[in-house]
Write an enzyme that holds these catalytic residues in place. Structure first.
Site, PDB file in Angstrom:
ATOM      1  N   ASN A 250     -42.133 -17.354  30.992  1.00 18.76           N
ATOM      2  CA  ASN A 250     -41.268 -16.232  31.183  1.00 18.76           C
ATOM      3  C   ASN A 250     -39.762 -16.416  30.761  1.00 18.76           C
ATOM      4  OD1 ASN A 250     -41.243 -13.571  32.216  1.00 18.76           O
ATOM      5  ND2 ASN A 250     -40.418 -14.067  33.980  1.00 18.76           N
ATOM      6  N   HIS A 303     -45.293 -10.846  40.024  1.00 17.89           N
ATOM      7  CA  HIS A 303     -45.033 -12.360  40.398  1.00 17.89           C
ATOM      8  C   HIS A 303     -44.954 -12.842  41.718  1.00 17.89           C
ATOM      9  CE1 HIS A 303     -42.984 -13.596  36.368  1.00 17.89           C
ATOM     10  NE2 HIS A 303     -43.369 -12.619  36.279  1.00 17.89           N
ATOM     11  N   GLU A 378     -41.876  -9.108  42.732  1.00 11.59           N
ATOM     12  CA  GLU A 378     -42.287 -10.099  43.650  1.00 11.59           C
ATOM     13  C   GLU A 378     -43.167  -9.996  44.589  1.00 11.59           C
ATOM     14  OE1 GLU A 378     -41.427 -13.069  42.427  1.00 11.59           O
ATOM     15  OE2 GLU A 378     -39.975 -12.828  40.865  1.00 11.59           O
TER      16      GLU A 378
END
Length: 418
Positions: A250, A303, A378
């Site tokens: 990433n 993520h 996230e």
């Protein structure tokens, strides 16, 4: 010694001894000075932050390898930081997973054809692939299984296209997970979403309007390494010239490659690679996005952790796309849908402003090639629930996945309206 032999040695890890000599250091961010010292430690030194302190009153957690311990502790003492040191102990596989594996290996009972896939557990990569293969086999009319590319170790990176009819070319919503190996909740969430979309008729109207493309695990090599003992591994496993392994995938995408949030150290957790798109996993995703950018209207990469719904640009603070208000508005709608499930709050924020600048990420790249709605999500735990960090208990998989799914449905419905 050839790379394949290095690889075999690398993955044959004793989970009890991989982190021998490693230390966890919990550092209190009591004031702005402490935050500045932590920021400098992150940007100038090869330190793996398991948890970052984003504001005063929070605590950062550092994972230090044996050679780093003395140097970093000396630096913390020199800056007057308040910190606590403990032994680093990680379990590569939860006890519940070991129990499930033991049951799964037992002979099938009379009439039992195949045991159900446990969505409330973390699985090896091969098990993940078997599951999506079974899904595609069971639903050939609207699910198509494909290979997007291969990892460095030649593991197939497989994905599903879900939409009526199968293999159509409608507007698409693209979701990937697992680009960072240690973030196990991301692939687990992707698998839950696949199961939900393919086992309920209530999504049929949506799937007649759009395709939902899901890559449940973009980094099978790194993920497999975490399953074999290196629980906090983040990167892929490409051998580097210095003898270290792996690139932060990433940080490896072309848009503003190397501009921020990276270390010029091949052993670092945020080493971006020798050049943009140097990694087979990055090339795989980049190629697919490039070839399908006209029909992909939204891109989400899953993520962990933090419970944040973040939008580009990530390469620099206070830098935004021209249509940033559209990203904020849809992000707020998604966050509100998540909160309706059980009150969980996802903060909608710019990735560089709310978290930290990091160039070469997949979300920035997706936005740079013209994909309209782009987010990094996230997953849990949140900042106020970070006792678990990356090791979220298996009992949290389904609650986390089911609530974030409501936010993703908001994005999917937006795609259907474009």
């Amino acid at each position: 010694m050839v790379p394949w032999i290095f690889f075999l040695l690398l993955v044959a890890v004793d989970a009890d001894h991989f982190y021998k000599g490693y230390k966890l250091v919990e550092v209190s961010a009591r004031n702005r000075r402490d935050l500045a010292a932590l920021s400098k430690l992150y940007t100038e030194h090869n330190v793996d932050f398991i948890r970052k302190a984003r504001q005063t009153g929070q605590k950062a957690v550092l994972l230090l390898s044996p050679p780093e311990v003395d140097q970093v502790l000396h630096r913390l003492n020199a800056t007057g930081s308040a910190f606590r040191v403990s032994e680093a102990r990680f379990t590569a596989e939860p006890a519940s997973s070991r129990q499930r594996r033991s049951i799964a290996s037992a002979p099938l009972q009379n009439g039992e054809k195949k045991r159900a896939f446990a969505l409330d557990d973390y699985h090896d990569y091969d098990e993940q692939v078997d599951f999506i293969t079974d899904v595609a086999t069971a639903h050939p009319d609207f699910v198509k299984l494909d290979v997007m590319g291969q990892s460095w170790a030649r593991r197939d990176i497989k994905y599903l296209t879900i939409g009526y009819p199968a293999a159509s070319q409608k507007p698409a919503f693209f979701i990937d997970a697992g680009i960072h190996a240690r973030e196990w909740i991301a692939p687990a969430t992707a698998l839950w979403i696949i199961n939900e979309l393919t086992n309920s008729t209530k999504y049929k109207a949506l799937l007649q309007q759009i395709d939902i493309i899901i890559v449940p695990n973009l980094n099978p090599d790194g993920y497999t390494f975490t399953r074999r003992g290196a629980r906090m591994w983040r990167k892929n496993l490409t051998p580097q010239s210095t003898g270290c392994y792996g690139v932060d995938l990433n940080r490896n995408f072309p848009y503003y490659f190397g501009y921020s949030g990276v270390e010029n150290n091949q052993c670092s957790e945020i080493w971006p690679g020798p050049n943009a798109a140097s990694e087979p996993e990055t090339k795989t995703l980049k190629s697919y996005l490039d070839q399908n950018k006209d029909r992909i209207k939204a891109y989400v990469t899953l993520h962990s952790y933090g419970q944040n719904w973040v939008y580009p640009w990530g390469y620099a603070s206070h830098t935004y796309p021209a249509d940033v208000q559209d990203l904020i508005d849809l992000g707020n709608a998604a966050s509100a849908a998540i909160a309706k499930v059980r009150g969980t709050k996802y903060n909608v924020e710019n990735s560089a402003d709310g978290m930290y600048p990091a160039a070469g990420a997949s979300d920035d790249y997706a936005k740079s090639i013209g994909i309209k709605y782009v987010y990094t999500v996230e997953l849990p735990p949140g900042d106020n629930d970070s006792q678990y960090d990356f090791i979220l208990p298996t009992c949290r998989i389904i609650p986390s996945a089911s609530e974030v799914f409501q936010g993703l449905l908001v994005v999917a419905e937006k795609v259907a309206c474009l």
